[in-house]
Each structure stands twice: as structure tokens, then as C-alpha cells.
Write a protein that holds these residues in place. Structure first.
Motif, short mmCIF file in Angstrom:
data_model
loop_
_atom_site.label_atom_id
_atom_site.label_comp_id
_atom_site.label_asym_id
_atom_site.label_seq_id
_atom_site.Cartn_x
_atom_site.Cartn_y
_atom_site.Cartn_z
N GLU A 46 0.77 -0.99 0.17
CA GLU A 46 0.01 0.11 -0.15
C GLU A 46 0.90 1.24 0.03
N GLY A 47 0.38 2.24 -0.44
CA GLY A 47 1.15 3.77 -0.42
C GLY A 47 1.97 3.59 -1.48
N THR A 48 3.41 3.45 -1.37
CA THR A 48 4.49 3.69 -2.43
C THR A 48 4.02 2.45 -3.34
N GLY A 49 4.28 2.87 -4.66
CA GLY A 49 4.19 1.62 -5.61
C GLY A 49 2.62 1.62 -6.37
N ASN A 50 1.78 2.65 -5.75
CA ASN A 50 0.23 2.73 -6.45
C ASN A 50 0.62 3.11 -8.13
N GLY A 51 1.55 3.89 -8.31
CA GLY A 51 1.86 4.48 -9.53
C GLY A 51 1.97 3.04 -10.47
N LEU A 52 2.93 2.24 -9.92
CA LEU A 52 3.00 0.72 -10.93
C LEU A 52 1.84 -0.04 -10.97
N LYS A 53 1.29 -0.04 -9.83
CA LYS A 53 -0.07 -0.97 -9.86
C LYS A 53 -1.05 -0.25 -10.93
N ASN A 54 -1.22 0.86 -10.86
CA ASN A 54 -1.73 1.59 -12.23
C ASN A 54 -1.39 1.35 -13.33
N LEU A 55 -0.33 1.46 -13.77
CA LEU A 55 0.15 1.00 -14.98
C LEU A 55 -0.23 -0.31 -15.15
N ARG A 56 0.11 -1.41 -14.44
CA ARG A 56 -0.04 -2.65 -14.73
C ARG A 56 -1.70 -2.77 -15.12
N LYS A 57 -2.54 -2.12 -14.10
CA LYS A 57 -4.04 -2.29 -14.42
C LYS A 57 -4.50 -1.51 -15.61
N ARG A 58 -3.84 -0.58 -16.07
CA ARG A 58 -4.25 0.06 -17.30
C ARG A 58 -3.90 -0.62 -18.57
N ALA A 59 -2.45 -1.22 -18.57
CA ALA A 59 -2.15 -2.05 -19.62
C ALA A 59 -3.07 -3.36 -19.61
N GLU A 60 -3.60 -3.91 -18.64
CA GLU A 60 -4.53 -5.08 -18.50
C GLU A 60 -5.70 -4.74 -19.21
N GLU A 61 -6.13 -3.69 -18.95
CA GLU A 61 -7.51 -3.06 -19.45
C GLU A 61 -7.46 -2.82 -21.04
N ILE A 62 -6.28 -2.75 -21.57
CA ILE A 62 -6.34 -2.43 -22.94
C ILE A 62 -5.79 -3.86 -23.66
N GLY A 63 -5.55 -4.65 -22.92
CA GLY A 63 -5.28 -5.83 -23.43
C GLY A 63 -3.72 -6.23 -23.66
N GLY A 64 -2.97 -5.15 -23.09
CA GLY A 64 -1.41 -5.13 -23.40
C GLY A 64 -0.60 -6.00 -22.35
N LYS A 65 0.64 -6.13 -22.61
CA LYS A 65 1.64 -6.78 -21.81
C LYS A 65 2.65 -5.86 -21.22
N LEU A 66 2.63 -5.43 -20.11
CA LEU A 66 3.74 -4.43 -19.29
C LEU A 66 4.74 -5.46 -18.72
N GLU A 67 5.92 -4.87 -18.95
CA GLU A 67 7.08 -5.61 -17.98
C GLU A 67 7.89 -4.19 -17.54
N ILE A 68 8.18 -4.46 -16.19
CA ILE A 68 9.04 -3.36 -15.70
C ILE A 68 10.27 -4.06 -15.07
N THR A 76 15.79 2.07 -14.61
CA THR A 76 14.45 1.38 -14.82
C THR A 76 14.03 1.41 -16.27
N SER A 77 13.39 0.32 -16.43
CA SER A 77 12.82 0.09 -17.96
C SER A 77 11.19 -0.31 -17.75
N VAL A 78 10.57 0.43 -18.55
CA VAL A 78 9.01 0.26 -18.76
C VAL A 78 8.90 -0.04 -20.10
N GLU A 79 8.01 -1.46 -20.30
CA GLU A 79 7.79 -1.96 -21.73
C GLU A 79 6.50 -2.09 -21.95
N LEU A 80 5.74 -1.66 -22.84
CA LEU A 80 4.32 -1.86 -23.21
C LEU A 80 4.31 -2.66 -24.63
N ARG A 81 3.51 -3.60 -24.55
CA ARG A 81 3.30 -4.12 -26.03
C ARG A 81 1.90 -4.53 -26.24
#
Length: 84
Positions: A46-68, A76-81
Motif C-alpha cells: 500500500e502507499g508507495t508503488g500505486n503508480g506501478l499498480k496503476n500502470l499494470r492495471k491500465r495495460a491489462e485493461e487494454i489487453g496489453g503486456k507490461l514489463e517493468i 528502470t525500464s518500462v515496456e508495453l506491447r
């Protein structure tokens, strides 16, 4: 936007690389920095890291694959397909 905000707020990076491509219906986006990085396993649930959770959630919502990938002291590297 979330990834860029995280870089600006937390990474202490001096360089950021953006890569975008669209090939055969696949959108690829990579944002990579040379900042301080962090240990993904040690983030609190909880708290710190919510931004990363949101990134994963948004990727999932559009059918994407996210790798951090983040390595302390190296950046750090953030990849979305996602199919478009």
C-alpha cells in the motif's frame, strides 16, 4: 504519462530513452532511464508503488503486456506491447 512522472519525481536520472514502434498491428513502447532504480520486490503493498499498480492495471485493461525491470543503482525500464 505515469512512467514519465515517476522518472521525474523519483529516479534522479540524467538520461531517458523513449522508443515507440507500430508494426503489423503491434504497438511497442519502451521508456528507460539511467536513474537510481529500485527493488520491485521490496515495494510496500500500500502507499508507495500505486503508480506501478496503476500502470499494470491500465495495460491489462487494454489487453496489453507490461514489463517493468528495475535494478538498484542502474535504472528502470518500462515496456508495453499491445495489439491495435
Amino acid at each position: 504519462k505515469e512512467a514519465v512522472n515517476n522518472i521525474a519525481k523519483y529516479s534522479e536520472a540524467t538520461e531517458v530513452d523513449f522508443q515507440f514502434s507500430l508494426k503489423k498491428g503491434l504497438l511497442y513502447m519502451k521508456i528507460e532511464d539511467n536513474g537510481k532504480g529500485f527493488d520491485l520486490e521490496s515495494l510496500p503493498s500500500e502507499g508507495t508503488g500505486n503508480g506501478l499498480k496503476n500502470l499494470r492495471k491500465r495495460a491489462e485493461e487494454i489487453g496489453g503486456k507490461l514489463e517493468i525491470i528495475s535494478i538498484p543503482g542502474e535504472g528502470t525500464s518500462v515496456e508495453l506491447r499491445v495489439s491495435v
